[in-house]
Design a protein around this motif. Sequence first.
Motif, PDB file in Angstrom:
ATOM      1  N   MET A   1       0.830  -1.203   0.000  1.00  0.00           N
ATOM      2  CA  MET A   1       0.000   0.000   0.000  1.00  0.00           C
ATOM      3  C   MET A   1       0.867   1.257   0.000  1.00  0.00           C
ATOM      4  N   ARG A   2       1.918   1.221   0.839  1.00  0.00           N
ATOM      5  CA  ARG A   2       2.810   2.388   0.894  1.00  0.00           C
ATOM      6  C   ARG A   2       3.533   2.593  -0.423  1.00  0.00           C
ATOM      7  N   ARG A   3       3.931   1.471  -1.077  1.00  0.00           N
ATOM      8  CA  ARG A   3       4.612   1.592  -2.363  1.00  0.00           C
ATOM      9  C   ARG A   3       3.684   2.173  -3.423  1.00  0.00           C
ATOM     10  N   ARG A   4       2.416   1.751  -3.406  1.00  0.00           N
ATOM     11  CA  ARG A   4       1.458   2.306  -4.367  1.00  0.00           C
ATOM     12  C   ARG A   4       1.232   3.791  -4.123  1.00  0.00           C
ATOM     13  N   THR A   5       1.193   4.179  -2.858  1.00  0.00           N
ATOM     14  CA  THR A   5       0.997   5.594  -2.528  1.00  0.00           C
ATOM     15  C   THR A   5       2.177   6.426  -3.014  1.00  0.00           C
ATOM     16  N   LEU A   6       3.390   5.939  -2.779  1.00  0.00           N
ATOM     17  CA  LEU A   6       4.576   6.666  -3.242  1.00  0.00           C
ATOM     18  C   LEU A   6       4.610   6.759  -4.773  1.00  0.00           C
ATOM     19  N   ARG A   7       4.194   5.689  -5.434  1.00  0.00           N
ATOM     20  CA  ARG A   7       4.176   5.719  -6.893  1.00  0.00           C
ATOM     21  C   ARG A   7       3.147   6.728  -7.407  1.00  0.00           C
ATOM     22  N   ALA A   8       1.969   6.773  -6.766  1.00  0.00           N
ATOM     23  CA  ALA A   8       0.950   7.738  -7.173  1.00  0.00           C
ATOM     24  C   ALA A   8       1.429   9.168  -6.951  1.00  0.00           C
ATOM     25  N   VAL A   9       2.088   9.411  -5.808  1.00  0.00           N
ATOM     26  CA  VAL A   9       2.619  10.751  -5.539  1.00  0.00           C
ATOM     27  C   VAL A   9       3.679  11.129  -6.565  1.00  0.00           C
ATOM     28  N   ALA A  10       4.557  10.186  -6.900  1.00  0.00           N
ATOM     29  CA  ALA A  10       5.609  10.470  -7.882  1.00  0.00           C
ATOM     30  C   ALA A  10       5.014  10.756  -9.253  1.00  0.00           C
ATOM     31  N   LEU A  11       4.001   9.983  -9.640  1.00  0.00           N
ATOM     32  CA  LEU A  11       3.365  10.216 -10.938  1.00  0.00           C
ATOM     33  C   LEU A  11       2.663  11.568 -10.972  1.00  0.00           C
TER      34      LEU A  11
END
Length: 283
Positions: A1-11
């Motif tokens: 979940m944290r990895r998906r959140t970081l990826r969404a923020v980066a995108l």
Amino acid sequence: MRRRTLRAVALNAAVALLTAVTLLPLVWMVLVSFMPRYASSAFPPPFWPARWTGENYYELLVRRQFEGAWFDYKVVPAIWNSLGVAAVATLLGLLLTVPAGYAFAKLRFTGRERLLKLLLALLVVPGQVAMLPLFLLLREVGLVNSYAGVILPSLAGIFAILFVRQAALSIPDEMLDAARLDGASEGRIFVSIVLPLLAPITVTLALFIFLGSWNDFLWPLIVLSDAHRYTLPVAVAAIVREHAADGELMMAAAVVTTLPVLLLFLSLQRFYIGGLLGGSVKG
């Protein structure tokens, strides 16, 4: 979940950065247009006006004084010329290309496949190749230096016909056949069934045609010789030849040229996106 959140923020950050980079030249163009004369020539160029002024727009749209005489750049008449040409080209272009695209998609007639292949072949031919023959033909029929000569060559655009055809292919044949069984004529079917279904495509195509006509520079430059009949891109180019070093005035001219079509695009953005999606997928 944290990895998906970081990826969404980066995108999202990447999209925001790309948007800022894209909009930065447009924002600076508007800001420079409100700067005093030659203020943007400083090094490094200022981003924000030290003093806001509308003198560039007044000179461009109203008149200019030079050595005791007043000069008119004829930009306001050129705006009306461009609006008239673009509006007529859009209306006539839709009247020709939308029925043609529907006919190629849903109607059976002799030579349809051969004509379609011919259109696809002509689509790869650059338009500049036909400019000289078109100019000679228009000169023979007396349409040089007229708005008809500007509008006529672009009415039946091949891209527009194929664009409508691709969207019309998604209309179920069963719906059209049911209307024919109920006694509806082909004209009634087109007006009552096809046009409402192709509404997003039609609006998108109208936007394409209007923008293409508004931004067209080369063909009006070739056909029109009277400065009073210049469209806006040609009139602005005539100003650039005389005031290439006047960056503030040129930026004001760029804003005047860009603002109407930008507002039109933003107002029709919902139809534009829907039309692109509808015209790119065959049902």
